[in-house]
Motif scaffolding. Structure first.
Motif, PDB file in Angstrom:
ATOM      1  N   GLU A  66       0.845  -1.197   0.000  1.00 49.38           N
ATOM      2  CA  GLU A  66       0.000   0.000   0.000  1.00 49.38           C
ATOM      3  C   GLU A  66       0.884   1.253   0.000  1.00 49.38           C
ATOM      4  O   GLU A  66       0.648   2.198  -0.754  1.00 49.38           O
ATOM      5  CB  GLU A  66      -0.891   0.017   1.262  1.00 49.38           C
ATOM      6  N   LEU A  67       1.893   1.193   0.864  1.00 49.41           N
ATOM      7  CA  LEU A  67       2.803   2.330   0.999  1.00 49.41           C
ATOM      8  C   LEU A  67       3.493   2.626  -0.331  1.00 49.41           C
ATOM      9  O   LEU A  67       3.569   3.768  -0.790  1.00 49.41           O
ATOM     10  CB  LEU A  67       3.833   2.008   2.084  1.00 49.41           C
ATOM     11  N   LEU A  68       3.972   1.564  -0.986  1.00 48.04           N
ATOM     12  CA  LEU A  68       4.667   1.742  -2.253  1.00 48.04           C
ATOM     13  C   LEU A  68       3.736   2.363  -3.284  1.00 48.04           C
ATOM     14  O   LEU A  68       4.134   3.246  -4.049  1.00 48.04           O
ATOM     15  CB  LEU A  68       5.177   0.390  -2.760  1.00 48.04           C
ATOM     16  N   LYS A  69       2.503   1.902  -3.263  1.00 47.81           N
ATOM     17  CA  LYS A  69       1.554   2.396  -4.242  1.00 47.81           C
ATOM     18  C   LYS A  69       1.307   3.890  -4.033  1.00 47.81           C
ATOM     19  O   LYS A  69       1.322   4.685  -4.983  1.00 47.81           O
ATOM     20  CB  LYS A  69       0.233   1.620  -4.113  1.00 47.81           C
ATOM     21  N   GLU A  70       1.153   4.245  -2.746  1.00 50.76           N
ATOM     22  CA  GLU A  70       0.935   5.647  -2.392  1.00 50.76           C
ATOM     23  C   GLU A  70       2.096   6.515  -2.864  1.00 50.76           C
ATOM     24  O   GLU A  70       1.918   7.545  -3.500  1.00 50.76           O
ATOM     25  CB  GLU A  70       0.886   5.755  -0.868  1.00 50.76           C
ATOM     26  N   LEU A  71       3.316   6.062  -2.527  1.00 46.53           N
ATOM     27  CA  LEU A  71       4.503   6.847  -2.859  1.00 46.53           C
ATOM     28  C   LEU A  71       4.642   6.991  -4.358  1.00 46.53           C
ATOM     29  O   LEU A  71       5.034   8.036  -4.868  1.00 46.53           O
ATOM     30  CB  LEU A  71       5.747   6.172  -2.277  1.00 46.53           C
ATOM     31  N   ARG A  72       4.327   5.903  -5.069  1.00 46.46           N
ATOM     32  CA  ARG A  72       4.479   5.947  -6.521  1.00 46.46           C
ATOM     33  C   ARG A  72       3.520   6.976  -7.109  1.00 46.46           C
ATOM     34  O   ARG A  72       3.863   7.692  -8.054  1.00 46.46           O
ATOM     35  CB  ARG A  72       4.190   4.564  -7.087  1.00 46.46           C
ATOM     36  N   ALA A  73       2.324   7.059  -6.506  1.00 46.07           N
ATOM     37  CA  ALA A  73       1.363   8.037  -6.999  1.00 46.07           C
ATOM     38  C   ALA A  73       1.921   9.447  -6.843  1.00 46.07           C
ATOM     39  O   ALA A  73       1.727  10.308  -7.701  1.00 46.07           O
ATOM     40  CB  ALA A  73       0.050   7.875  -6.244  1.00 46.07           C
ATOM     41  N   GLU A  74       2.680   9.676  -5.721  1.00 47.69           N
ATOM     42  CA  GLU A  74       3.217  11.018  -5.497  1.00 47.69           C
ATOM     43  C   GLU A  74       4.463  11.284  -6.336  1.00 47.69           C
ATOM     44  O   GLU A  74       4.613  12.339  -6.930  1.00 47.69           O
ATOM     45  CB  GLU A  74       3.591  11.188  -4.016  1.00 47.69           C
ATOM     46  N   GLU A  75       5.395  10.319  -6.310  1.00 51.44           N
ATOM     47  CA  GLU A  75       6.715  10.585  -6.875  1.00 51.44           C
ATOM     48  C   GLU A  75       6.823  10.169  -8.338  1.00 51.44           C
ATOM     49  O   GLU A  75       7.815  10.509  -8.990  1.00 51.44           O
ATOM     50  CB  GLU A  75       7.793   9.851  -6.057  1.00 51.44           C
ATOM     51  N   ARG A  76       5.912   9.356  -8.800  1.00 46.70           N
ATOM     52  CA  ARG A  76       5.866   8.949 -10.217  1.00 46.70           C
ATOM     53  C   ARG A  76       7.151   8.251 -10.651  1.00 46.70           C
ATOM     54  O   ARG A  76       7.706   8.578 -11.691  1.00 46.70           O
ATOM     55  CB  ARG A  76       5.612  10.153 -11.107  1.00 46.70           C
ATOM     56  N   PHE A  77       7.655   7.325  -9.849  1.00 44.32           N
ATOM     57  CA  PHE A  77       8.818   6.542 -10.303  1.00 44.32           C
ATOM     58  C   PHE A  77       8.344   5.248 -10.949  1.00 44.32           C
ATOM     59  O   PHE A  77       7.191   4.840 -10.810  1.00 44.32           O
ATOM     60  CB  PHE A  77       9.778   6.242  -9.157  1.00 44.32           C
ATOM     61  N   THR A  78       9.233   4.648 -11.687  1.00 41.28           N
ATOM     62  CA  THR A  78       8.972   3.359 -12.313  1.00 41.28           C
ATOM     63  C   THR A  78       9.326   2.279 -11.298  1.00 41.28           C
ATOM     64  O   THR A  78      10.304   2.427 -10.567  1.00 41.28           O
ATOM     65  CB  THR A  78       9.856   3.204 -13.566  1.00 41.28           C
ATOM     66  N   VAL A  79       8.504   1.216 -11.236  1.00 44.54           N
ATOM     67  CA  VAL A  79       8.776   0.147 -10.270  1.00 44.54           C
ATOM     68  C   VAL A  79       9.033  -1.156 -11.011  1.00 44.54           C
ATOM     69  O   VAL A  79       8.311  -1.495 -11.953  1.00 44.54           O
ATOM     70  CB  VAL A  79       7.588  -0.046  -9.305  1.00 44.54           C
ATOM     71  N   ILE A  80      10.095  -1.831 -10.581  1.00 39.16           N
ATOM     72  CA  ILE A  80      10.286  -3.208 -11.045  1.00 39.16           C
ATOM     73  C   ILE A  80      10.364  -4.079  -9.815  1.00 39.16           C
ATOM     74  O   ILE A  80      11.215  -3.875  -8.937  1.00 39.16           O
ATOM     75  CB  ILE A  80      11.557  -3.353 -11.900  1.00 39.16           C
ATOM     76  N   MET A  81       9.461  -5.014  -9.699  1.00 36.10           N
ATOM     77  CA  MET A  81       9.333  -5.781  -8.466  1.00 36.10           C
ATOM     78  C   MET A  81       9.521  -7.255  -8.794  1.00 36.10           C
ATOM     79  O   MET A  81       8.759  -7.826  -9.569  1.00 36.10           O
ATOM     80  CB  MET A  81       7.931  -5.533  -7.901  1.00 36.10           C
ATOM     81  N   VAL A  82      10.558  -7.841  -8.207  1.00 35.46           N
ATOM     82  CA  VAL A  82      10.795  -9.275  -8.413  1.00 35.46           C
ATOM     83  C   VAL A  82      10.078 -10.027  -7.306  1.00 35.46           C
ATOM     84  O   VAL A  82      10.208  -9.678  -6.129  1.00 35.46           O
ATOM     85  CB  VAL A  82      12.300  -9.578  -8.368  1.00 35.46           C
ATOM     86  N   THR A  83       9.303 -11.058  -7.650  1.00 33.48           N
ATOM     87  CA  THR A  83       8.569 -11.774  -6.607  1.00 33.48           C
ATOM     88  C   THR A  83       8.201 -13.159  -7.122  1.00 33.48           C
ATOM     89  O   THR A  83       8.254 -13.435  -8.322  1.00 33.48           O
ATOM     90  CB  THR A  83       7.296 -10.996  -6.217  1.00 33.48           C
ATOM     91  N   HIS A  84       7.902 -14.066  -6.193  1.00 33.57           N
ATOM     92  CA  HIS A  84       7.332 -15.323  -6.643  1.00 33.57           C
ATOM     93  C   HIS A  84       5.918 -15.454  -6.077  1.00 33.57           C
ATOM     94  O   HIS A  84       5.327 -16.505  -6.070  1.00 33.57           O
ATOM     95  CB  HIS A  84       8.209 -16.509  -6.240  1.00 33.57           C
ATOM     96  N   ASN A  85       5.411 -14.359  -5.578  1.00 37.12           N
ATOM     97  CA  ASN A  85       4.092 -14.351  -4.967  1.00 37.12           C
ATOM     98  C   ASN A  85       3.104 -13.730  -5.948  1.00 37.12           C
ATOM     99  O   ASN A  85       3.195 -12.561  -6.301  1.00 37.12           O
ATOM    100  CB  ASN A  85       4.179 -13.526  -3.672  1.00 37.12           C
ATOM    101  N   GLN A  86       2.181 -14.518  -6.396  1.00 36.55           N
ATOM    102  CA  GLN A  86       1.209 -14.088  -7.399  1.00 36.55           C
ATOM    103  C   GLN A  86       0.439 -12.861  -6.915  1.00 36.55           C
ATOM    104  O   GLN A  86       0.190 -11.922  -7.656  1.00 36.55           O
ATOM    105  CB  GLN A  86       0.218 -15.238  -7.688  1.00 36.55           C
ATOM    106  N   GLU A  87       0.141 -12.881  -5.612  1.00 32.16           N
ATOM    107  CA  GLU A  87      -0.665 -11.818  -5.034  1.00 32.16           C
ATOM    108  C   GLU A  87       0.075 -10.478  -5.101  1.00 32.16           C
ATOM    109  O   GLU A  87      -0.483  -9.438  -5.435  1.00 32.16           O
ATOM    110  CB  GLU A  87      -0.938 -12.174  -3.569  1.00 32.16           C
ATOM    111  N   VAL A  88       1.396 -10.529  -4.794  1.00 28.69           N
ATOM    112  CA  VAL A  88       2.212  -9.316  -4.842  1.00 28.69           C
ATOM    113  C   VAL A  88       2.324  -8.843  -6.280  1.00 28.69           C
ATOM    114  O   VAL A  88       2.231  -7.648  -6.571  1.00 28.69           O
ATOM    115  CB  VAL A  88       3.595  -9.579  -4.219  1.00 28.69           C
ATOM    116  N   ALA A  89       2.521  -9.788  -7.181  1.00 26.66           N
ATOM    117  CA  ALA A  89       2.685  -9.425  -8.583  1.00 26.66           C
ATOM    118  C   ALA A  89       1.449  -8.701  -9.100  1.00 26.66           C
ATOM    119  O   ALA A  89       1.547  -7.833  -9.971  1.00 26.66           O
ATOM    120  CB  ALA A  89       2.958 -10.673  -9.419  1.00 26.66           C
TER     121      ALA A  89
END
Lengths: 409, 224, 449
Positions: free
Chosen positions: B179-202
Motif C-alpha cells: 500500500e505504501l509503495l503504491k501511495e509513494l508511486r502516486a506522489e513521486e511517479r517513479f517506475t517500479v520493477i518488483m521481483v517476486t514469486h508471490n502471485q498476489e504481490v505481482a
C-alpha cells in the motif's frame, strides 16, 4: 555524517576496534621506546664528546713514575702557530685526599685547576683561561670560586659528604690539612661529579707539588678529519707535510701544542671517543632495525585484524556500494576509521613507550632518560605508517567486494 | 506515447558456464509497475541487478534512463545507482550500527550531503516517525522494510527496484508495505520493477513478465 | 651555475602567471602580455638600478616592494575576514573595477615586475655595457615568453571548475614572491621580521612595564616573573614572526571557508536541493586549495629564511680605485655599512696587478683590514660563518675576534688608518703585500687532495 558513521561503528564493535588500537599502540610504543633510547644515546654521546669541549689532552710523556708537566710552560700555548684556533685550555693537578665535613669522612679526588684566570702573555692579547671557558655546560649551583680557599664540589661527592654551598670541607693529604670553603655544587654529567675542585695554587701547596700539573685540556677549533688528515705525518712528502701542518686538523694542532709543553704527549680526544662512537653507532642501527621490525609486525597485526573484521563487515560494505557509494567514499570511511584509531594509538603508544624507554634505560643503561620533543610526532607518524601499511590489503579487499554476491548471500 | 525508461536487447548474463539470463529484449515505459515472476534460479534477480547497475551484463545492450550502462566505469555505475535507482532488498539490509534515521542519511551522504530534517520527514512519511532513533535490531521486519523504502526513495530515484521486498513478511505487513509503495508511486511517479514469486504481490503491478531458466516465457497485462 | 640558481625564481614567476591566469579567467591575453612585459621591465629595471646605484640601494628598493605587497595582503585579509562575518561593509569603492582587464593587467604587471626584480638580484654584477644590457633584455624576454606560454598551455589543460578567488590569487602571488625572495639573503623578509618582533617586544616590556614590574612588587609573584621571562626568550621573535607571517593566508582561507553557500531553500525536491548544495561545497573546497597551498609556500619561505642554503656570507669583491696620491678611501657609511660586523670584500687593480682584501668589524668593535688570503694557504679567500671566518682552502675556522692578528691561517693584516668617516689604505703597500703573500704561498701545491 562521516563522523557519525565512524562514531557508531566504533561503539558497536569495541572488540575489533580495540584489537587494531592495541596493535597500533604497541607498534608506536616500541618505536617510541627504541627511537627514544637511540636518540638519547646519541645525545649523551654528543654531550660526552662536547663535555670534553676540549679535544686535545696533554699528559706527561713519561708514563711510569707519574711525571708532571710544568705550569710555567702554559702561557706558551698561546704562542703556537695555531694560537688563534685554540679557544681555551685548562690545567689540572690531581691528588687523592681525605675529605671530612660535618663528621663525615670520604676519600676522593681533589683537583686543582684554573677557573677563570687572567693570562698575560708578552706580545699577545690578555685572555681568560680556565674551566669556565672550556666547559660552559657545567652547571654550578652557587658560584665559581674566587679566593684561594674556596672550592666547588661535584654533585655526587657533595651528596656523599652532605655539604651545601657555604659549608666547609677539611681536606687532608698525607697529614697536611687544608680548610676549603664550598661555594658551589657542580653538575657536569661526567666523572667530574666525584671530585672537588680548588684553585691550582692551593692544591699544589697541599700536594707539595709547586709549579706542577698533571694534565692540560685544550679546546681548539679544528677541521673535520678527512682521508688526508688521517695519513701518518711521518710518511708524508715535504709538501704534504706542509699542507698537513697548516691545516687545522686536531692532530696537527695537538702536535703544535705538544712541541711547546716540555715532556708532554698530546692525544686528540676523538681517538678515545671514536671507539665508543663506533659501538654506539652499531647499537643505534640495531635499535633502528628493531624499530622497523616492530613496526612491520604491528602493521601485519593491524592488517590481519582488519581483514578479519572486513570479512565480518562485507555485507555492510556491499550495502553501501549498492546504495551508491563509490570507491573514494568507501575508502574514506575505512581509512578514516583506521586513522582515528591510529591517532589514539599513537598517543597512548607514545605515553607507554616513554615509560618503557625510562624502564629500559634504568635497568640496562643504569641512567635516567629525558624524552626529547621530537619523539611525539615520531610516535604519531609511526602509528600512521602502521595504520596505512596495515590497511592497504583490507581496503583492496573491501573495494573488490561485489554487492550482488554478498547481498544475495 | 510514454518514453521507455529501460531498453534491453539481447541482454545476457553468464556466471562461468552457467547462463543465468538468456538473451532478453525488454522495454519498460516510464512510470510502469512491472512485476517479474519466476522460480528461484529463473534469472529474475539477475535481471533486476543488471537493470539496477549492481551487475554487468555479459552481452547485449542495456540502456536505463538514457544511459548506456555498459559504458560506465565502476564509479560511474555507483553514481548511476545513487542518483537514479532506489533498491529494496528481501533481507532488509540496513547498517546494523546506525539508527533508522542515520541509515536514511547514509544514502543522502553518498548522494550529496546529509540532511537530517529531510531524512526524518521521509521516515514520518513511511509511518516511522516514532522510531527514528532505533537501530535495525530493535525494529520489526515490516518496520525495517519501511526504513528501506524511505532510504530507497530519499534521493528521488526514477527507478525503484524491489527484490522480493515482502518475501519475509506476513500477510498483514505485506499489504501495508505494498500500500505504501503504491501511495509513494502516486506522489513521486517513479517506475517500479518488483521481483517476486508471490502471485498476489505481482498483482499490484501493471504488467507481469514470467521468467523460466533465464528465458522470458510469458507476459501478462493486468486489467485495471 | 647562475642559471641553476635562477631556476626556482623563474619557476615561482611561472607559478604566479598561472595563478593570475586562473584568477582572471577570460582575460588570458591581457594577463599573459602584461606579465611578460612586467617581467622584462623588472629584470632590466633592476639591472639599471644596480648600475646607477651600486651597493645595497637596489636591494632596499626591491625589498620595500616586497614588504609593501605583504602589508597589502594583510590589509586585504583583514578586510575579507571582516566581511565574511556578514557585515555589509563596502571596503573598496572601486570594487567593480576589480574584474576589468585594466586591473588584471596592472596586477599582472606589478607582480611580474617584482618577480623579475628578484631574479635580477640573483644575477652576478658584471661590467655593464649597452650590449650586455640588450642581451639581458632579450634573454629575459625570450625566457618570459616561453614560460608564460607554458603556463598558458597548462592553464588551458586545467578544468574550469578549479576556480581561484581574487583573494586566493593575491595570497598565492605574494606567497610565491616571498618564497622566491627569501632565498636571497638581502631580500629576505622573514628573518628581519622576527628580529623586529623580538626587539619590539623587548622595548615594550622595558618601556611600559618596567615601572610596574619592579622585582619586589607586591602583586608580582616569582612565577609571574617566569612568564615575563618568556618574553625575553630567543623564541619570541621567531614565533611572533611566524604569527605575523602566516596570519593573512589563514585569514583568507578562513574567509573562503565561511563563505555563504547559495540559498537552496526554495527548491522543493530534497535530492535536487542537496545536489546543488554538494556542488557548492565542492566548489568552495576547490577555491580553498590555492590559499592552503599558499600557506605551504609561506612555510617554505620561512624555512628558507631560517635555514638559508647559503652557508657563508661571501659578498662579491667591489672594485675600488686609489686617489692620485695612491690612497684608497673606503667610507664607513654609504651604500655599505662597514661597521655592521660583516665581511666586506674589495678588489683593487693597478697597473696590471691586483689585490683582494676585506674590511671587517670584529665583535669587540675594532675595524680591521686584511688581505683575502693567509700567509700559508693558496689565496682562495675567506667566507664568514657564525662567529668565525673560514679559509676556503684549508677549511679552517678562525674566530672573528682574532681576525686582524697575524699568524696561523689568519688573513694577513694590512696597515690602514682609521678616520671618522672611513678607512684609508695605501694602495702600493697593499699590492706589494698581496704580491709577496701570494708568491710565498703559490709553491704550496695541491698536496694530498
Amino acid at each position: 555524517m562521516l563522523f557519525r558513521i565512524l562514531k557508531n561503528s566504533f561503539l558497536k564493535r569495541p572488540k575489533a576496534v580495540f584489537l587494531v588500537f592495541l596493535s597500533i599502540a604497541m607498534g608506536a610504543a616500541v618505536a617510541t621506546a627504541f627511537l627514544g633510547i637511540a636518540g638519547e644515546v646519541s645525545h649523551k654521546m654528543a654531550l660526552e664528546l662536547r663535555s670534553y669541549g676540549a679535544n686535545i689532552l696533554l699528559e706527561p710523556s713519561a708514563v711510569e713514575g707519574g711525571g708532571f708537566l710544568r705550569e710555567e710552560d702554559l702561557p706558551k700555548i698561546k704562542t703556537v702557530f695555531w694560537k688563534y684556533n685554540i679557544t681555551g685550555f685548562t690545567p689540572y693537578l690531581f691528588g687523592i685526599a681525605e675529605f671530612s665535613a660535618g663528621g663525615k669522612k670520604e676519600r676522593g679526588v681533589v683537583s686543582g685547576t684554573w677557573f677563570a684566570r687572567q693570562l698575560e702573555v708578552p706580545g699577545e692579547d690578555p685572555s681568560v683561561q680556565g674551566i669556565k671557558g672550556i666547559a660552559p655546560w657545567w652547571e654550578v649551583e652557587g658560584r665559581w670560586p674566587e679566593a684561594a680557599d674556596e672550592s666547588i664540589v661535584g654533585a655526587a661527592l657533595a651528596k656523599r659528604l652532605n655539604v651545601v654551598p657555604g659549608g666547609d670541607v677539611t681536606t687532608t693529604v698525607r697529614g697536611r690539612t687544608q680548610q676549603l670553603r664550598i661555594v658551589g655544587v657542580v653538575t657536569t654529567g661526567g666523572y667530574e661529579e666525584e671530585q672537588l675542585f680548588a684553585p691550582l695554587v692551593t692544591v699544589q701547596s697541599l700536594l707539595q707539588q709547586q709549579g706542577k700539573i698533571s694534565r692540560v685540556l685544550v679546546s681548539a677549533l679544528t677541521v673535520p678529519m678527512d682521508d688526508f688528515g688521517k695519513k701518518d705525518p711521518a710518511t708524508m712528502s715535504k709538501d704534504e707535510y706542509e699542507k698537513w701542518y697548516c691545516t687545522a686538523y686536531v692532530t696537527s694542532v695537538a702536535k703544535n701544542v705538544e712541541e711547546v709543553m716540555a715532556g708532554s704527549r698530546a692525544k686528540p680526544i676523538w681517538q678515545i671517543a671514536s671507539a665508543e662512537g663506533a659501538l654506539l653507532k652499531k647499537l643505534n642501527s640495531v635499535m633502528l632495525l628493531l624499530t622497523v621490525l616492530a613496526l612491520g609486525a604491528s602493521a601485519t597485526a593491524v592488517s590481519t585484524s582488519l581483514m578479519a573484521s572486513m570479512a565480518e563487515r562485507s555485507p555492510e560494505i556491499a550495502l553501501m556500494k549498492a546504495v551508491g557509494a563509490d570507491r573514494l567514499q568507501i575508502s574514506a570511511i575505512f581509512v578514516g576509521e583506521t586513522l582515528i584509531i591510529s591517532v589514539a594509538g599513537g598517543i597512548v603508544g607514545y605515553l607507554l613507550g616513554d615509560q618503557l624507554a625510562g624502564i629500559i634505560s634504568r635497568t640496562v643503561f643504569n641512567s635516567p632518560i629525558s624524552s626529547p620533543l621530537w619523539l611525539f610526532p615520531t610516535a604519531i607518524i609511526s602509528a600512521f605508517a602502521v595504520a596505512i601499511a596495515g590497511s592497504v590489503a583490507p581496503l583492496r579487499r573491501a573495494l573488490l567486494i561485489e554487492p550482488v554476491r554478498v547481498l544475495k548471500g | 506515447m510514454v518514453s521507455a525508461i529501460i531498453e534491453t536487447s539481447g541482454l545476457t548474463r553468464n556466471y562461468g558456464d552457467i547462463c543465468a539470463l538468456k538473451p532478453i529484449d525488454l522495454i519498460v515505459p516510464e512510470g510502469e509497475w512491472l512485476s517479474v515472476m519466476g522460480h528461484s534460479g529463473s534469472g529474475k534477480s539477475t535481471l533486476m541487478n543488471l537493470v539496477g547497475g549492481l551487475d554487468r551484463p555479459s552481452n547485449g545492450s542495456l540502456r536505463v534512463g538514457g544511459e548506456d550502462l555498459l559504458a560506465l566505469s565502476e564509479d560511474g555505475l555507483a553514481r548511476f545507482r545513487r542518483e537514479f535507482v532506489g533498491i529494496i532488498f528481501q533481507q532488509h539490509h540496513l547498517v546494523p550500527y546506525l539508527t533508522a534515521v542515520e541509515n536514511v542519511m547514509l544514502a543522502q551522504y553518498f548522494h550529496s550531503v546529509p540532511d537530517e530534517a529531510e531524512a526524518r520527514s521521509a521516515l514520518e512519511r513511511v509511518g516511522l516517525g516514532h522510531r527514528l532513533k532505533n537501530r535495525p535490531g530493535e525494529l520489526s521486519g515490516g518496520e525495517q522494510q519501511r526504513v528501506c523504502i524511505a532510504r530507497a526513495i530519499i534521493n528521488s530515484p526514477k527507478l525503484l527496484l524491489g527484490d522480493e521486498p515482502t518475501g519475509n513478511l506476513d500477510h498483514k505487513s505485506t499489504v501495508m508495505v505494498m500500500e505504501l509503495l503504491k501511495e509513494l508511486r502516486a506522489e513521486e511517479r517513479f517506475t517500479v520493477i518488483m521481483v517476486t514469486h508471490n502471485q498476489e504481490v505481482a498483482a499490484w503491478g501493471d504488467r507481469t513478465i514470467y521468467l523460466d531458466d533465464g528465458v522470458l516465457v510469458r507476459e501478462e497485462r493486468m486489467k485495471s | 651555475m647562475v642559471a641553476v640558481k635562477l631556476i626556482p625564481h623563474i619557476l615561482s614567476w611561472a607559478g604566479i602567471v598561472l595563478v593570475l591566469l586562473r584568477g582572471f579567467p577570460g582575460r588570458r591575453s591581457v594577463v599573459t602580455l602584461t606579465s611578460i612585459s612586467g617581467f622584462v621591465i623588472g629584470v632590466t629595471g633592476t639591472f639599471i638600478l644596480f648600475r646607477s646605484y651600486p651597493g645595497t640601494i637596489p636591494f632596499g628598493i626591491v625589498k620595500s616592494a616586497l614588504g609593501v605587497s605583504f602589508l597589502f595582503l594583510w590589509g586585504i585579509s583583514v578586510a575579507v575576514i571582516y566581511r565574511s562575518t556578514g557585515r555589509g561593509v563596502s571596503i573598496f569603492r572601486g570594487e567593480r573595477l576589480v574584474n576589468t582587464s585594466l586591473c588584471a593587467g596592472v596586477v599582472a604587471c606589478l607582480a611580474s615586475m617584482v618577480a623579475g626584480a628578484v631574479c635580477a638580484c640573483r644575477l652576478p654584477a658584471t661590467d655593464s655595457t649597452a650590449l650586455t644590457f640588450i642581451l639581458l633584455a632579450l634573454a629575459a624576454g625570450a625566457l618570459a615568453y616561453t614560460l608564460a606560454y607554458a603556463a598558458l598551455a597548462f592553464d588551458k589543460l586545467l578544468s574550469p571548475s578549479y576556480t581561484v578567488t581574487l583573494t586566493g590569487m593575491l595570497v598565492a602571488v605574494v606567497a610565491l614572491l616571498l618564497c622566491s625572495s627569501s632565498s636571497v639573503l638581502r631580500l629576505d623578509l622573514f628573518s628581519p621580521l622576527s628580529m623586529k618582533v623580538m626587539k619590539g617586544v623587548h622595548d615594550f616590556v622595558h618601556q611600559f612595564m618596567e615601572s610596574i614590574l619592579i622585582p619586589d612588587h607586591l602583586f608580582v609573584r616569582s612565577y609571574v616573573w617566569n612568564y615575563i621571562g618568556l618574553l625575553f626568550g630567543k623564541e619570541v621573535g621567531f614565533w611572533g614572526g611566524m604569527v605575523i607571517w602566516f596570519t593573512p593566508a589563514f585569514l583568507i582561507a578562513l574567509a573562503i571557508r565561511f563563505e555563504r553557500l547559495p540559498s537552496v531553500a526554495h527548491i522543493r525536491q530534497g535530492a535536487q536541493r542537496r545536489t546543488l548544495l554538494a556542488a557548492a561545497i565542492a566548489k568552495r573546497r576547490y577555491r580553498l586549495v590555492i590559499p592552503v597551498l599558499s600557506v605551504a609556500v609561506f612555510a617554505a619561505a620561512a624555512y628558507q629564511s631560517r635555514f638559508p642554503s647559503v652557508e657563508y656570507w661571501d659578498p662579491k669583491p667591489l672594485p675600488v680605485t686609489a686617489s692620485p696620491a695612491g690612497e684608497i678611501f673606503i667610507p664607513k657609511k654609504g651604500e655599505i655599512d662597514l661597521e655592521d660586523g660583516k665581511l666586506h670584500k674589495y678588489l683593487f687593480k693597478q697597473g696590471g696587478r691586483e689585490a683582494r682584501f676585506f674590511v671587517l668589524m670584529t665583535p669587540e668593535g675594532r675595524l680591521t683590514v686584511d688581505l683575502d688570503a693567509c700567509a700559508i694557504c693558496k689565496p682562495d679567500g675567506y667566507g664568514q660563518a657564525e662567529g668565525s671566518v673560514i679559509c676556503y682552502y684549508c677549511k679552517t675556522l678562525i674566530p672573528l675576534d682574532t681576525v686582524g692578528k697575524p699568524g696561523g691561517c689568519n688573513p694577513v693584516p694590512v696597515a690602514f688608518t682609521e678616520k671618522s668617516d672611513g678607512v684609508v689604505i695605501d694602495g702600493m703597500a697593499l699590492i706589494n703585500s698581496w704580491g709577496s703573500t701570494v708568491q710565498a704561498t703559490a709553491r704550496v701545491k695541491e698536496g694530498g687532495k
